[in-house]
Design a protein around this motif. Structure first.
Motif, PDB file in Angstrom:
ATOM      1  N   ARG A   1       0.165  -6.333  -6.636  1.00 22.05           N
ATOM      2  CA  ARG A   1      -0.499  -5.023  -6.661  1.00 22.05           C
ATOM      3  C   ARG A   1       0.253  -4.060  -5.755  1.00 22.05           C
ATOM      4  NH1 ARG A   1      -4.320  -5.038 -10.867  1.00 22.05           N
ATOM      5  NH2 ARG A   1      -4.323  -7.281 -11.300  1.00 22.05           N
TER       6      ARG A   1
ATOM      7  N   GLY B   1      -1.338   9.964  -6.203  1.00 18.96           N
ATOM      8  CA  GLY B   1      -0.796   8.629  -6.348  1.00 18.96           C
ATOM      9  C   GLY B   1      -1.652   7.772  -7.260  1.00 18.96           C
TER      10      GLY B   1
ATOM     11  N   ALA C   1      -5.608   8.107  -7.692  1.00 17.52           N
ATOM     12  CA  ALA C   1      -6.287   7.245  -6.720  1.00 17.52           C
ATOM     13  C   ALA C   1      -6.332   7.853  -5.328  1.00 17.52           C
ATOM     14  CB  ALA C   1      -5.603   5.880  -6.656  1.00 17.52           C
TER      15      ALA C   1
ATOM     16  N   TYR D   1      -8.128   1.207  -0.260  1.00 19.96           N
ATOM     17  CA  TYR D   1      -8.149   2.003  -1.496  1.00 19.96           C
ATOM     18  C   TYR D   1      -9.425   1.818  -2.311  1.00 19.96           C
ATOM     19  CZ  TYR D   1      -3.242   3.132  -0.668  1.00 19.96           C
ATOM     20  OH  TYR D   1      -2.075   3.604  -0.131  1.00 19.96           O
TER      21      TYR D   1
ATOM     22  N   LEU E   1      -2.649   3.365  -8.425  1.00 19.93           N
ATOM     23  CA  LEU E   1      -2.636   1.944  -8.130  1.00 19.93           C
ATOM     24  C   LEU E   1      -2.207   1.197  -9.385  1.00 19.93           C
ATOM     25  CD1 LEU E   1      -6.043   1.528  -6.225  1.00 19.93           C
ATOM     26  CD2 LEU E   1      -3.792   2.099  -5.277  1.00 19.93           C
TER      27      LEU E   1
ATOM     28  N   PRO F   1       0.785  -1.237   0.000  1.00 19.38           N
ATOM     29  CA  PRO F   1       0.000   0.000   0.000  1.00 19.38           C
ATOM     30  C   PRO F   1       0.818   1.290   0.000  1.00 19.38           C
ATOM     31  CG  PRO F   1       0.120  -0.869   2.218  1.00 19.38           C
ATOM     32  CD  PRO F   1       0.851  -1.848   1.346  1.00 19.38           C
TER      33      PRO F   1
ATOM     34  N   ALA G   1       0.474   0.476  -4.480  1.00 18.49           N
ATOM     35  CA  ALA G   1       0.138   1.893  -4.601  1.00 18.49           C
ATOM     36  C   ALA G   1       1.438   2.658  -4.794  1.00 18.49           C
ATOM     37  CB  ALA G   1      -0.593   2.386  -3.352  1.00 18.49           C
TER      38      ALA G   1
END
Length: 423
Positions: free
Chosen positions: A133, A149, A166, A356, A151, A81, A135
């Motif tokens: 994944r 920012g 995001a 998120y 993702l 994250p 951020a």
């Protein structure tokens, strides 16, 4: 010849899209992050980039490709994250570092998507460690706001950023205070004035007028934050500053606030839980590196968890542009200091996705979820375990990176060629 190629293309188009191959990952301990819990000797079936079935009685279609987990663990991909993946190739070389813009007059309007490089070498080295994944955060430069920012995923494809704009990142810690004029009260006044500018946009800027503290572009970029459509991620560590942040969120509802850093967040855990404000925290952060973090402790994640605070883990104490791959190790340390295993693993998979607003797509193994699937040779939170297969969007990725290729290239240190011909 050109006519022949055109007819061939038309024929292929008329035949419709190719049928995607089903992929079944079998014979593993499946961590679902759902009410199904842990499924022993389970199977995960993927189709068209989506999970279609999970269980120990899944029917595998004829012609499906089968990947045998060989008794290992099958989990959702890791979700980091708080990273700067894709922004920095060489931290100390300005031309290869797009994390911050200390000399610009812009702030909120700066968008990391404009600099993100999906072929950054560190993305592959993180992917082969189970990260699917993440951020992407800008760094603050000469302004309180760092910018917007994004993702993304670790596929390395051109479209690997899945959501731009995001969130917006702001620094209200002691460094933010220094940026705003030298004191925390100045920093909070700046933030209040910035929100006032955004709420008055565009009227305040008509006729060439300027805002209190934001330019026209920055005010426009902050509008969705003030309306609660885009989260504001706020860097704060000191307990007193976190309480001030909670009050700010209450006074500026419906703003969505996320605390990043949170070294002393455990001291105000009940207030955070009541306000339903999530925290991005590094479980290995336990040294008083500044006056803001005197209360940092390895027990912080467990105390926040026990209080009911929504917590996702980061690798803030490591270099965020290449070491997000250490997230499972950091989560393992949280377990060692009192966090239940299920909660710790959730804090690096499903919980970041929920924070998120994409928890219905990523971070779990259930029908309808994006097929980010990792096969491990053991407990993913054990430091000696490693992934054997990584799927991003249902596509298996190569288990190699620039670093592994270099290691392979120089593994044989005995060179029998004449000295002048060695390379």
């Amino acid at each position: 010849m050109q006519r022949l190629l055109s007819l061939l293309a038309l024929g292929l188009a008329a035949s419709g899209p190719a049928i995607a191959q089903d992929i079944a990952v079998t014979n593993g301990r499946v961590i679902t992050n759902t009410d199904q819990g842990v499924i022993e000797n389970g199977t995960v079936l993927m189709r068209d980039g989506v999970v279609v079935a999970v269980g120990n009685d899944v029917t595998i279609p004829d012609g499906a490709r089968t990947v045998d987990a060989e008794g290992g663990w099958i989990t959702p991909g890791i979700f980091a994250p708080f990273t700067q993946l894709g922004l920095i190739e060489v931290a100390l070389e300005d031309s290869a570092n797009d994390a911050s813009a200390s000399s610009t007059g812009f702030s909120v309007a700066i968008d990391v998507a404009d600099a993100f490089n999906p072929r950054n070498s560190y993305i592959a080295s993180n992917r082969i460690e189970g990260l699917t994944r993440f951020a992407v955060f800008p760094s603050t430069g000469g302004e309180l706001f760092a910018g917007q920012g994004a993702l993304g995923n670790t596929s390395g494809r051109n479209d690997s950023l899945t959501e731009t704009g995001a969130f917006v990142y702001a620094d209200l810690s002691q460094s933010g205070a220094a940026t705003a004029g030298g004191s925390r009260e100045a920093a909070w006044l700046f933030l209040e004035a910035a929100f006032d500018d955004a709420r008055a946009y565009p009227g305040r800027y008509n006729g060439g007028s300027e805002g209190n503290v934001l330019s026209r572009l920055d005010a426009a970029a902050l509008v969705d934050v003030t309306r609660g459509r885009v989260p504001l991620v706020m860097n704060v560590d000191r307990a007193a500053d976190i309480l001030r942040a909670i009050r700010f969120a209450e006074e500026h509802a419906p703003v969505q606030l996320i605390i990043q850093g949170g070294a002393e967040a455990w001291m105000v855990a009940s207030e955070l839980a009541e306000a339903d404000i999530p925290v991005l925290i590094d479980p290995l952060r336990n040294l008083p590196a500044s006056f803001d973090s005197l209360g940092a402790t390895l027990e912080a994640p467990a105390r926040l968890d026990a209080a009911g605070v929504t917590v996702a883990y980061t690798t803030e104490t490591a270099d965020g542009y290449f070491n997000a791959r250490l997230l499972p190790q950091h989560a393992g340390n949280a377990v060692a200091h009192g966090v239940p295993w299920d909660d710790a693993f959730r804090a690096i998979t499903l919980t970041p996705a929920e924070i998120y607003g994409v928890g219905d797509q990523y971070g779990a193994l259930a029908p309808g979820y994006v097929a980010d699937v990792v096969v491990w040779d053991g407990d993913p939170l054990e430091v000696m375990s490693a992934p054997t297969h990584v799927f991003v969007d249902g596509e298996e990725t190569e288990m190699e990176s620039r670093q592994t290729r270099l290691a392979e290239r120089y593994r044989d240190i005995e060179d029998t060629t004449p000295f002048g011909y060695r390379h």
